[in-house]
Design a protein around this motif. Structure first.
Motif, PDB file in Angstrom:
ATOM      1  N   ALA A 169       0.919   9.983   3.547  1.00 34.22           N
ATOM      2  CA  ALA A 169       1.464  10.721   2.391  1.00 34.22           C
ATOM      3  C   ALA A 169       2.448  11.799   2.832  1.00 34.22           C
ATOM      4  N   LEU A 223      -8.207   5.212   3.934  1.00 31.01           N
ATOM      5  CA  LEU A 223      -6.806   5.097   4.366  1.00 31.01           C
ATOM      6  C   LEU A 223      -5.821   5.367   3.232  1.00 31.01           C
ATOM      7  N   TYR A 224      -6.170   4.855   2.055  1.00 31.19           N
ATOM      8  CA  TYR A 224      -5.201   4.889   0.934  1.00 31.19           C
ATOM      9  C   TYR A 224      -5.858   5.501  -0.300  1.00 31.19           C
ATOM     10  N   ASN A 225      -6.271   6.744  -0.197  1.00 31.90           N
ATOM     11  CA  ASN A 225      -7.039   7.299  -1.323  1.00 31.90           C
ATOM     12  C   ASN A 225      -6.179   7.696  -2.522  1.00 31.90           C
ATOM     13  N   TYR A 237       0.849  -1.201   0.000  1.00 39.52           N
ATOM     14  CA  TYR A 237       0.000   0.000   0.000  1.00 39.52           C
ATOM     15  C   TYR A 237       0.881   1.247   0.000  1.00 39.52           C
ATOM     16  N   PRO A 238       0.310   2.365  -0.447  1.00 37.60           N
ATOM     17  CA  PRO A 238       1.067   3.626  -0.337  1.00 37.60           C
ATOM     18  C   PRO A 238       1.123   4.107   1.117  1.00 37.60           C
ATOM     19  N   ASP A 239       1.977   5.080   1.397  1.00 33.11           N
ATOM     20  CA  ASP A 239       2.062   5.680   2.733  1.00 33.11           C
ATOM     21  C   ASP A 239       0.712   6.328   3.073  1.00 33.11           C
ATOM     22  N   PRO A 240       0.000   5.834   4.097  1.00 36.25           N
ATOM     23  CA  PRO A 240      -1.329   6.381   4.383  1.00 36.25           C
ATOM     24  C   PRO A 240      -1.285   7.850   4.805  1.00 36.25           C
ATOM     25  N   HIS A 264       1.644   9.160  -5.907  1.00 32.10           N
ATOM     26  CA  HIS A 264       2.594   9.748  -4.946  1.00 32.10           C
ATOM     27  C   HIS A 264       3.911  10.061  -5.644  1.00 32.10           C
ATOM     28  N   ASN A 286      -3.089   6.542  -5.030  1.00 32.25           N
ATOM     29  CA  ASN A 286      -2.294   5.354  -5.335  1.00 32.25           C
ATOM     30  C   ASN A 286      -0.802   5.693  -5.360  1.00 32.25           C
ATOM     31  N   VAL A 287       0.008   4.643  -5.275  1.00 31.84           N
ATOM     32  CA  VAL A 287       1.436   4.860  -5.042  1.00 31.84           C
ATOM     33  C   VAL A 287       2.143   5.506  -6.245  1.00 31.84           C
TER      34      VAL A 287
END
Ligand SMILES: Cc1ncc(COP(=O)(O)O)c(C=O)c1O
Length: 358
Positions: A71, A248-250, A66-69, A256, A252-253
């Protein structure tokens, strides 16, 4: 059949946006297609963005984590760009999502939301779906809305005021501060999707007022419409309230990674914005030679109408030459077609298409 929330029945479905450009399977690279119907950039993002994505994809655990929640890196980079603190930033999946979350967090049944029109009409559906009423403030595109015309529509039920600066017109900064100061009971949302073309911002007002929020996007001058990145800038308390309802993860990586790289090469964006401003002037100078009246905006958008030819026919003729423009778009401006403006090389080619068509 199970019914949706009771307010949805009163909201019209959005008009279909489909046209004959195929989105995937290599059709994006087709030569001779001028897609000017959705206010996107006409060139790809900075090479630094593409490099950063390619490097990231080579890393281990690239798409499976998952990406950093929080950010954190992205928020820090955005904060540096807009000269605020990272805790005043909330990245979202496009600025559309920022507007939607703000509505969710602040608007309830029975509230009124004041909207100068023409506007970014998808916005209206969000307050309506929560049982709020849209109060329109129609304005003439040549003079624009003023603080006093907006103020006349404010009541004690007004919970939100949605301003777009710049859009078809631009607000003097003083007008926005007047509205913010006069209406402490309402949240003033300033949508700055087209900020980089214009240069003026309301972010400075955050130092003096706690009832204003600014939304921005990477879809225009950062050329990342396809990756969906926008953000909110506000005082920390507002960010904390909206953060309660955001997933939480709106983001995507890859978004980012691309957003950070795009901000680190902001010179690329500034140079594109400069060219779009020059192209806007060129279009206003050239299109009248082919029978058009042009209304230029500060937002990298040109409105245009032909003296004799019906706009639908103008659109069809342009499509036959591979040029896709928006019509109809504003119910308030039935005579005008709309197109986004590109860089200079692109605009010169576009003008040849106009010359060959009309
Ligand atoms: C005024 C305005 N606000 C917001 C948006 C949405 O942009 P995003 O791609 O960031 O969701 C648009 C898109 O065209 C727009 O014109």
């Amino acid at each position: 059949m199970i019914q949706p929330n009771k307010y949805l029945a009163n909201i019209a479905s959005p008009p279909p946006r489909a046209h004959s450009i195929k989105f995937l399977s290599g059709a994006r690279s087709k030569p001779g297609v001028f897609k000017l119907d959705s206010n996107e950039a006409v060139i790809p993002p900075s090479p630094q963005v593409l490099k950063a994505i390619a490097a990231f994809l080579k890393e281990k655990n690239n798409l499976n984590w998952y990406p950093d929640p929080k950010a954190d890196e992205l928020r820090t980079e955005i904060a540096r760009y807009v000269h605020t603190k990272p805790e005043q930033i909330l990245p979202t999946n496009g600025s559309e999502q920022a507007l939607e979350f703000l509505t969710d967090a602040y608007v309830s049944e029975g509230d009124e939301v004041v909207v100068p029109t023409p506007t970014f009409s998808p916005f209206n559906a969000w307050p309506q779906s929560r049982g709020a009423t849209i109060v329109e403030v129609p304005y003439d595109i040549h003079s624009g809305p003023t603080a006093s015309t907006i103020q006349k529509k404010i009541t004690n039920k007004t919970k939100m005021i949605y301003l777009i600066n710049p859009y078809i017109t631009a607000y003097p900064e003083i007008d926005i501060e007047y509205i913010v100061r006069k209406n402490k009971h309402a949240l003033v949302v300033v949508d700055e999707a087209y900020h980089e073309y214009y240069g003026k911002t309301s972010i400075g007002l955050l130092r003096r007022h706690d009832n204003i929020v600014i939304t921005r996007t990477f879809s225009k001058t950062f050329m990342l419409a396809g990756l969906r990145l926008g953000f909110l800038v506000a005082q920390k308390k507002i960010i904390e309230n909206v953060a309660k309802i955001i997933g939480l993860y709106n983001i995507n990586v890859l978004t980012h990674v691309a957003g950070i790289a795009a901000l680190r090469d902001a010179a690329y964006t500034r140079s594109y914005a400069r060219e779009v401003r020059a192209s806007t002037k060129l279009i206003a100078l050239e299109l009248p030679k082919y029978g058009f009246e042009v209304f230029s905006t500060f937002a990298g958008i040109a409105l245009f109408k032909h003296a004799r030819i019906n706009p639908r026919i103008v659109q069809k003729k342009l499509e036959a030459h591979g040029v896709f423009v928006r019509y109809p778009f504003f119910k308030e401006l039935p005579a005008y077609l709309r197109m986004n403006v590109g860089n200079l090389a692109f605009t010169k080619e576009l003008l040849i298409k106009f010359r060959n068509t009309f």
